[in-house]
Every structure is written in structure tokens, then in C-alpha cells.
Design a protein around this motif. Structure first.
Motif, mmCIF file in Angstrom:
data_model
loop_
_atom_site.group_PDB
_atom_site.id
_atom_site.type_symbol
_atom_site.label_atom_id
_atom_site.label_comp_id
_atom_site.label_asym_id
_atom_site.label_seq_id
_atom_site.Cartn_x
_atom_site.Cartn_y
_atom_site.Cartn_z
ATOM 1 N N THR A 56 28.618 -45.334 6.581
ATOM 2 C CA THR A 56 29.241 -45.303 5.260
ATOM 3 C C THR A 56 29.332 -43.862 4.775
ATOM 4 O OG1 THR A 56 28.209 -47.446 4.766
ATOM 5 C CG2 THR A 56 29.162 -46.231 2.919
ATOM 6 N N PHE A 57 30.517 -43.469 4.327
ATOM 7 C CA PHE A 57 30.766 -42.101 3.894
ATOM 8 C C PHE A 57 30.524 -42.012 2.381
ATOM 9 C CE2 PHE A 57 33.216 -42.991 7.658
ATOM 10 C CZ PHE A 57 32.960 -41.893 8.463
ATOM 11 N N LEU A 58 29.376 -41.479 2.004
ATOM 12 C CA LEU A 58 28.977 -41.415 0.598
ATOM 13 C C LEU A 58 29.152 -40.022 0.004
ATOM 14 C CD1 LEU A 58 25.753 -43.618 0.698
ATOM 15 C CD2 LEU A 58 28.073 -44.283 0.046
ATOM 16 N N GLY A 59 29.695 -39.093 0.766
ATOM 17 C CA GLY A 59 29.930 -37.739 0.280
ATOM 18 C C GLY A 59 30.661 -36.927 1.320
ATOM 19 N N ALA A 60 31.225 -35.778 0.897
ATOM 20 C CA ALA A 60 31.964 -34.895 1.796
ATOM 21 C C ALA A 60 33.114 -35.616 2.487
ATOM 22 C CB ALA A 60 31.034 -34.268 2.827
ATOM 23 N N ALA A 61 33.672 -36.640 1.836
ATOM 24 C CA ALA A 61 34.834 -37.363 2.361
ATOM 25 C C ALA A 61 36.004 -37.088 1.425
ATOM 26 C CB ALA A 61 34.551 -38.859 2.435
ATOM 27 N N GLY A 62 36.977 -36.302 1.899
ATOM 28 C CA GLY A 62 38.081 -35.884 1.046
ATOM 29 C C GLY A 62 37.731 -34.685 0.186
ATOM 30 N N THR A 63 36.531 -34.156 0.378
ATOM 31 C CA THR A 63 36.087 -32.959 -0.330
ATOM 32 C C THR A 63 35.077 -32.244 0.559
ATOM 33 O OG1 THR A 63 35.158 -32.127 -2.413
ATOM 34 C CG2 THR A 63 34.186 -34.135 -1.515
ATOM 35 N N VAL A 64 34.689 -31.024 0.190
ATOM 36 C CA VAL A 64 33.815 -30.222 1.054
ATOM 37 C C VAL A 64 32.338 -30.520 0.806
ATOM 38 C CG1 VAL A 64 33.101 -27.865 1.636
ATOM 39 C CG2 VAL A 64 35.517 -28.382 1.280
ATOM 40 N N PHE A 89 35.763 -38.510 13.039
ATOM 41 C CA PHE A 89 35.941 -38.591 11.591
ATOM 42 C C PHE A 89 35.819 -37.182 11.020
ATOM 43 C CE2 PHE A 89 34.128 -42.687 12.857
ATOM 44 C CZ PHE A 89 35.064 -43.572 12.308
ATOM 45 N N LEU A 90 36.811 -36.757 10.260
ATOM 46 C CA LEU A 90 36.818 -35.411 9.709
ATOM 47 C C LEU A 90 36.282 -35.424 8.279
ATOM 48 C CD1 LEU A 90 40.190 -34.027 11.084
ATOM 49 C CD2 LEU A 90 37.869 -33.726 11.987
ATOM 50 N N VAL A 91 35.189 -34.708 8.061
ATOM 51 C CA VAL A 91 34.527 -34.643 6.764
ATOM 52 C C VAL A 91 34.386 -33.172 6.368
ATOM 53 C CG1 VAL A 91 33.323 -36.834 7.035
ATOM 54 C CG2 VAL A 91 32.290 -34.759 7.970
ATOM 55 N N HIS A 92 33.783 -32.934 5.197
ATOM 56 C CA HIS A 92 33.537 -31.556 4.734
ATOM 57 C C HIS A 92 34.815 -30.724 4.683
ATOM 58 C CE1 HIS A 92 29.264 -32.284 4.919
ATOM 59 N NE2 HIS A 92 29.389 -32.686 6.152
ATOM 60 N N GLY A 93 35.881 -31.292 4.180
ATOM 61 C CA GLY A 93 37.124 -30.543 4.067
ATOM 62 C C GLY A 93 37.985 -31.095 2.956
ATOM 63 N N GLU A 94 38.750 -30.227 2.308
ATOM 64 C CA GLU A 94 39.745 -30.706 1.361
ATOM 65 C C GLU A 94 40.822 -31.463 2.130
ATOM 66 O OE1 GLU A 94 40.992 -27.275 -0.863
ATOM 67 O OE2 GLU A 94 38.921 -26.670 -1.207
ATOM 68 N N GLN A 95 41.543 -32.325 1.448
ATOM 69 C CA GLN A 95 42.435 -33.253 2.113
ATOM 70 C C GLN A 95 43.451 -32.554 3.014
ATOM 71 O OE1 GLN A 95 41.603 -36.447 1.460
ATOM 72 N NE2 GLN A 95 42.997 -37.239 3.007
#
Length: 586
Positions: free
Chosen positions: A7-15, A421-427
Motif C-alpha cells: 500500500t502506497f501511503l506516501g511519496a506517491a505522486g509527490t516526492v 512502481f515509480l515513487v518519490h517523484g512529481e507526476q
């Protein structure tokens, strides 16, 4: 076997706000627990009720000690978490510094807001206190690099050097045939202070950072950090001072190193240099005692400034708010979101004789990002301040992997993942990297949504394009003739690690084309030369376990599937582009 989900609870769609929840049956493990920073809609998430009961989380595994990866842990402890926190020894030391500073700033901000009347809360409160941090630190346990650590009930983790900041790691998490790899924040291939990153074990599912997924770090033209040096020269000449917002962990050390080198080379005048960050001063002591520094690096080398001063008291810090003599002030935080640097900005930004040098990534919604985008005024401590000082950004300081670094990291994994899965990044950054990965590797790549849940299944890596399987298990893999090599068209030389990882991937996947491009010489088994195709077919499923690098020679150890599994050792002769000779034992 209980169901396993992610489950992605952070850094998803944002850094920022890194939090990845792994659920195995009834068990819950959290990888990273960071604060959201930047835009208000994200910062407000720090105060929202956590989606699961913190007391139900058995373990937290940390990739590194930056606030957006560890800063939420005391809030979880405050609300019932009593499990174990696993990370490298250096991360434990830095996390204590970062968390105590964070708690102190929150307590101070709450006090200032109450006295200044600019908070909508009555009374304003801290998210957590220094007492909460003291409770938190008792839950930490050290984990060394490159060792499998048993977390009970069949759950295993393995940490590999990530080369981002001191102690930073990639995390392999495996359970009952299922595997997930968390990249954390990855360093560049040429970190100015630390040893290079390692290569983790492969995994079926990979969570990969994408902060710089849509860009490359610029190569400096002329002398390194010349924009920084020129800004110092011009600012001092007009009687002003240079303010450098810098992350206390890693960035302050790099800035001091560069200032020292520029001064020794006569590129900047000798002026007082103030380190106005108690956290940075404490972090320097951790760096001094670590074995993760590059062999050619010594902390004393970049604090060798006659006019270097440590700002110890609040009174000394206040005296620097409006400096009456030219100087350089290094103060956290790096994105100007809090701390002493905000007070300096409040007093220095209205004066055109001063300059501000930004030294790293500036998140959306932060004061640093606003300055970078040309803001004419900033709101601080309840009032607007005009921006008349010179604002520049030295992009050479970034220790985040850029797009090429990220692709190289993925390429060097011993086996291809089923899904990335790409996380820690702006969209925009994450989407740009997703397209590159799909085009270049042909594997499933997803930019997850905040709160999204995915299943983690058992199974081998899935190829995007069908691969012709052998007619029967153990049948030879066809190896086409090695292409003719024209010296004028030979690409860049490969590292030993890259060569051996590609060999392991070719054997695991039965990839004859990749193997043909690596093998330039004979294959010997027990001293007897053998047909490469037959040999490769018998080793299908090989998994690399260990590597000893001896320059032009290497020893690689791996396992073949079976009951029981069988160990195989290769003695390799290398020519910089591949393998000129291979001897197998075992």
C-alpha cells in the motif's frame, strides 16, 4: 501462505512523505515513515489519522535518515507503535539527530505561533515532542549492509549501499518466494563524499525513486561550481553576504568541501564561513567516524578553513540575521521549510546586496521552490517579505540520481522485475521515467496513486515480449555468433559488477543474445573447454550470490535451483567489455 499486499501511503505522486506498507496476512511492516513537505495539501497529511493502527505495525525498515523518510516515526510511536525499527548503524545515529532537531523546531514553532497569534489552532501544538523522540530511539536496531536479516515468520530483509547519504540503503524484502525491492533515494554514480552505491539482489517487484526521472544533471562547463564562486565574488565585492540553505545531513558537508577547495584555489576571497545548524554540526561528527567515506576523503579536508565558525547559540544566530560584514552562512533546511534559515531569509531577502544560493532539489510548495521560480515576496512568520536579493541555484550539488543513473541502476539488477512502481517523484517526472523504462526494458511500469493497494504474487520475472523457451528443461540455449567488434565503434567500458550482473541475468533468463555479447573467449568446466550453448543451457536459472572484484579478474559465486540447490563458482577473465575467459568449478 498469507496474502501479501503493498500500500502506497506516501511519496506517491509527490516526492516526500515516504511510507510503503507491506501486509503479509495479519502482519504489517512499514518501509520508511517520512514527513510530507511542500504543498499545504501534503503537509496537512502529517496531521491526518494514520490509515492503520500504529500499534498493529510489527516493524519499520528505513532506507535513510532524511526527514521525508524518517520524520513521521515519533508520531507513530506517540500513537502506539512499539515494534522494531531496522536500519544501518549510521542511519540510527543520523536519525536521532534529525528527529531531535525536528521535534525541537516543532515545539519552537508552536510556541512562536502561540505568541505571534498567526496559527488557526488554539493552542498550536507540535506533531511530536523531544520526549517522543527519546522513546522512539529505544526501538532502533542496527543492520549491516549485504547481510540477510531474519525478521521472524519467514520474513527477510537485506540492505545494500544506495550511495545517497551516509547509511542510505536499498531494501530487499522477501517472504515465502515473494520479493520486493525498495530503492530508497539513490545516489549519483560519482558521489563527491561517499563510496559508490552497490547493486542489490533482484526482486519481482521494484519500488524506484523518480525525483530526477525527467532530467539529467548538467555537466559543468569550465571550472566546477563556477556559478557558486562567481556569486560569492560579486556579493562580497558589493558588501553583501551569501546565504546557503543546505540540508544538514550530507549537503552541508558537500558545501563545505567545495568552499574549502575554491578558497585553496584562490577562486573566492577569504571571508568568515558560519555553519548555523546544530544538526549539521552533529552530523559532521557522524561522518568523521564512518567507514562509508570515499578512500580519498577525510572530513578534516573540508573543514580546513581558517575562518570557519560554528554558531552555537540562538543569540549568535540572531546576530547573523542582518550581517554587517561580508560572510557565507550555511544553514538548514535545504528547501527553506523551517529552522534558522527562515529567520535569515526574512532579514536578508529585502536587501539587494545579499545573495541566496540554493544547492539541491526544491520541492513543490516550498519556499526554496518559490524563490527558484522568481517569487517577488515570501510569507514567513505571518507576514510577507519582499525578495530583492540575488537568487541562484548550483545544480552541481545534487546527490540524487538523474535519469541516466536511475536507468543504469535498474539495468544492473541481477534479474528483470515483473513490475516497477515509480515513487518519490512529481507526476511529470515519474511519467517521463515510466515511458523510458517501458521503451528501453519492455517491462510493466506504474506510477501508483496515493493510497493504492497492489498484490505481491509468487512467480518469476515476467518478460514483456514472449521468449522462445527450450523444448525441455535443461536443453541447450542457442547462442548466435558474437558480433564482429570494430574498435572505432566500441561503447564505454563496463565495470566488473556490470559484466557479472549481465552474465547472471543471461544465464537466469536463458538470454543467448546477451550472453553472446559478453563471452569473447572460451568456457572451461573443470579445466576442459566446453560448448558455450550446452554449458549455458545446463546453468539456466543461475542466481548470483556474491562477487569478488580483482580488476581484470573476478570470482563470482551463485546458486542453481534444485533440491538441494547447487553452488557454482566462476573464475572470470575480463577485458573491459565482457568476458575473455571463464572457468567453472562446482
Amino acid at each position: 501462505m498469507g496474502q501479501m499486499t503493498l500500500t502506497f501511503l506516501g511519496a506517491a505522486g509527490t516526492v516526500t512523505g515516504s511510507k510503503h506498507l507491506v501486509t503479509i496476512g495479519e502482519r504489517r511492516v512499514l518501509v520508511d515513515a517520512g514527513l510530507f513537505q511542500g504543498e499545504k495539501k501534503w503537509r496537512e497529511q502529517n496531521w491526518a489519522k494514520f490509515p492503520v493502527d500504529p500499534g498493529s505495525i510489527s516493524d519499520i525498515v528505513l532506507t535513510h535518515a532524511h526527514l521525508d523518510h524518517v520524520g513521521y516515526i515519533p508520531a507513530l510511536v506517540k500513537h502506539g507503535f512499539r515494534g522494531t525499527i531496522w536500519c544501518t548503524p549510521d542511519t540510527i545515529e543520523l536519525a536521532e539527530i534529525v528527529l531531535m532537531d525536528s521535534a525541537h523546531l516543532q515545539e519552537q514553532d508552536a510556541k512562536d505561533a502561540a505568541e505571534g497569534g498567526w496559527s488557526k489552532h488554539n493552542p498550536p501544538l507540535a506533531l511530536y515532542t523531544q520526549e517522543d523522540v527519546q522513546t522512539t530511539m529505544r526501538l532502533f536496531r542496527p543492520v549491516p549492509f549485504d547481510v540477510d536479516t531474519d525478521l521472524r515468520e519467514g520474513l527477510t530483509i537485506r540492505l545494500t549501499r544506495a550511495g545517497h547519504i551516509l547509511g542510505s540503503a536499498c531494501v530487499n524484502l522477501s517472504h515465502d518466494g515473494r520479493s520486493v525491492l525498495f530503492s530508497g533515494d539513490l545516489g549519483r554514480h560519482d558521489h563527491p563524499v561517499l563510496k559508490p552505491r552497490g547493486v542489490p539482489q533482484g526482486a519481482d517487484y521494484v519500488l524506484m525513486e523518480s525525483t530526477y526521472g525527467d532530467r539529467e544533471h548538467p555537466e559543468p562547463e569550465g571550472l566546477p561550481h563556477e556559478l557558486f564562486a562567481e556569486t560569492i565574488r560579486r556579493t562580497v565585492a558589493r558588501g553583501g553576504s551569501v546565504l546557503v540553505p543546505a540540508f544538514a545531513v550530507d549537503r552541508t558537508e558537500a558545501v563545505l568541501k567545495v568552499i574549502t577547495e575554491m578558497h585553496q584555489a584562490g577562486r573566492i576571497p577569504e571571508v568568515p564561513v558560519f555553519v548555523n545548524s546544530p544538526m549539521a554540526t552533529a552530523a559532521l561528527k557522524v561522518y568523521r567516524g564512518s567507514d562509508e567515506l570515499r578512500p580519498d576523503m577525510d572530513v578534516d579536508d573540508f573543514v580546513d578553513l581558517r575562518n570557519l565558525r560554528e554558531v552555537r547559540s540562538v543569540e549568535e544566530s540572531r546576530s547573523l540575521n542582518d550581517p554587517t560584514f561580508p560572510c557565507i552562512i550555511i544553514s538548514s533546511s535545504g528547501m527553506a521549510t523551517g529552522g534558522r534559515v527562515v529567520h535569515h531569509l526574512e532579514h536578508m531577502l529585502p536587501d539587494p546586496k545579499h545573495s541566496v544560493v540554493l544547492t539541491g532539489y526544491q520541492g513543490v510548495g516550498t519556499r526554496g521552490r518559490s524563490l527558484l521560480e522568481g517569487a517577488k515576496q515570501l510569507k514567513m512568520h505571518g507576514r510577507y517579505v519582499p525578495v530583492r536579493a540575488t537568487i541562484v541555484q548550483d545544480q552541481e550539488f545534487s546527490v540524487h540520481a538523474d535519469c541516466s543513473d536511475l536507468l543504469d541502476w535498474l539495468r544492473d539488477l541481477p534479474r528483470k522485475p515483473r513490475t516497477v512502481f515509480l515513487v518519490h517523484g512529481e507526476q511529470d517526472s515519474a511519467e517521463a521515467l515510466r515511458e523510458r523504462i517501458v521503451d528501453e526494458f519492455g517491462i510493466t511500469c506504474v506510477v501508483p496513486r496515493q493510497g493504492e493497494v497492489v498484490s505481491v504474487d509468487v512467480g518469476p520475472a515476467v518478460e514483456a515480449e514472449p521468449v522462445q523457451e527450450p523444448a525441455q528443461v535443461g536443453s541447450p540455449v542457442h547462442i548466435p555468433p558474437a558480433p564482429t567488434r570494430d574498435a572505432a565503434t566500441v561503447g564505454p567500458r563496463l565495470t566488473t559488477l556490470q559484466v557479472v550482473n549481465r552474465l547472471a541475468r543471461a544465464l537466469e533468463e536463458g538470454n543467448g543474445e546477451l550472453l553472446a555479447g559478453l563471452l569473447h573467449g572460451p568456457v572451461r568446466v573443470g579445466g576442459v573447454e566446453t560448448d558455450a550453448g550446452t554449458w549455458a543451457g545446463e546453468l539456466r536459472g543461475f542466481e548470483l550470490v556474491d562477487l569478488v572484484d580483482a580488476g581484470r579478474r573476478a570470482v563470482a559465486r551463485g546458486m542453481l535451483p534444485g533440491d538441494p540447490a547447487r553452488e557454482v563458482v566462476f573464475f572470470l577473465e575480463l577485458d573491459g567489455e565482457g568476458i575473455s575467459g571463464l572457468d567453472q568449478v562446482g
